[in-house]
Design a protein around this motif. Sequence first.
Motif, short mmCIF file in Angstrom:
data_model
loop_
_atom_site.label_atom_id
_atom_site.label_comp_id
_atom_site.label_asym_id
_atom_site.label_seq_id
_atom_site.Cartn_x
_atom_site.Cartn_y
_atom_site.Cartn_z
N UNK A 11 51.62 33.63 31.46
CA UNK A 11 51.03 33.07 32.51
C UNK A 11 50.12 34.65 32.81
N UNK A 12 49.02 33.90 33.71
CA UNK A 12 48.08 34.23 34.72
C UNK A 12 47.35 34.48 35.58
N UNK A 13 47.37 35.17 36.63
CA UNK A 13 46.63 34.30 37.76
C UNK A 13 44.94 33.74 37.38
N UNK A 14 44.47 32.86 37.42
CA UNK A 14 43.28 32.25 36.55
C UNK A 14 41.64 32.52 37.04
N UNK A 15 41.63 33.24 38.46
CA UNK A 15 40.50 33.83 39.19
C UNK A 15 41.19 35.59 39.36
N UNK A 16 40.09 36.39 40.03
CA UNK A 16 40.79 37.62 40.61
C UNK A 16 39.39 38.27 41.12
N UNK A 17 39.29 38.61 43.00
CA UNK A 17 38.16 39.15 43.01
C UNK A 17 37.90 40.41 42.66
N UNK A 18 37.29 41.04 42.37
CA UNK A 18 37.11 42.07 42.52
C UNK A 18 36.84 43.30 44.14
N UNK A 19 37.51 43.98 44.09
CA UNK A 19 37.82 45.05 45.39
C UNK A 19 37.08 46.43 45.37
N UNK A 20 37.44 47.17 46.44
CA UNK A 20 36.48 47.91 46.40
C UNK A 20 37.12 48.79 44.79
N UNK A 21 35.85 49.71 44.73
CA UNK A 21 35.12 50.25 43.60
C UNK A 21 35.11 49.63 42.75
N UNK A 22 34.53 48.37 42.69
CA UNK A 22 34.78 47.51 41.32
C UNK A 22 35.77 47.35 40.17
N UNK B 63 49.87 38.33 23.12
CA UNK B 63 49.27 37.67 23.68
C UNK B 63 47.75 38.44 23.92
N UNK B 64 46.51 37.84 24.42
CA UNK B 64 45.28 37.88 24.47
C UNK B 64 44.36 37.34 25.23
N UNK B 65 44.35 38.66 26.70
CA UNK B 65 43.87 38.58 27.62
C UNK B 65 42.41 38.65 27.34
N UNK B 66 41.58 37.75 28.74
CA UNK B 66 40.14 37.47 28.72
C UNK B 66 39.96 37.76 30.03
N UNK B 67 38.97 38.79 30.25
CA UNK B 67 38.05 38.03 31.17
C UNK B 67 36.86 38.56 31.15
#
Length: 264
Positions: free
Chosen positions: A77-88, A103-107
Amino acid sequence: MNRRSIAFGLFCLAILPAVGCDKATPVAPSGTTLTLSANPSQIGLTGRSTITIVGRKPDGNPLNPGTEVRLTTDRGTIDPVVEIGDGGVATAVLRADGRPGTATVSAATADASVDTTVQIGQSDDTRPNLIISATPNNIPVGGTAQVTVIARNADNTPVSAGQEVILTTSLGTITPNRPRTRSDGTATATLNAGDQAGTATITAILGTSEAETTDVTIRDAATDISVQANPRTIPRAGGEVTLTAFVTNSQGLPIQGAPVTFAA
């Protein structure tokens, strides 16, 4: 209503859209690039890995803070949405759910997408290899032997300290039967022969490794000895006497190969 009130109302309506735009979620522009990494890239069946996302605009500058990146995984499992922080940069945590495999993780954000993989548990390419030995490999009933297991990763480096090795034996007992590896990848235990003779086959397994075995011969222990002389008497002038020793175990059965020393 006077003209001053009407003008103030129109001014408020005019600035509301601008205020709303300032609070809107930033959107990644077309041509955005993403890079994705996992640390560590191999975890246990209930382990965790930190996923790091770096987003860049087409001009190479970091994505605006607050830009959303969507995440998916086909295992764990992984959080479905994250927000970009400082420095991208943005991070998330992949949590294993007990299922082994890759496990294949996609962004993804805008028209950019990227994948990375995390090995959960051991694979055929990463499973450890074992070497097992016993010293000595021939002991009497009631004796002991030291069992040594050498555990190596697929690249022949020692496995990490603290990993549990499962030991079993077909004869006698092993203490401890679940020793843990030291920093050099070795684990030791003691085979206690007990009171039964035969062959003890000792088996070692670590994680998903193949089972490795070694044998220890447990021989009968001599508990009684009797000697016969032939002839029983000799003349004063001297002569020869043949001495025969009979060695038996606790059940009164003869023992083959037991060392016997005669002394005058």
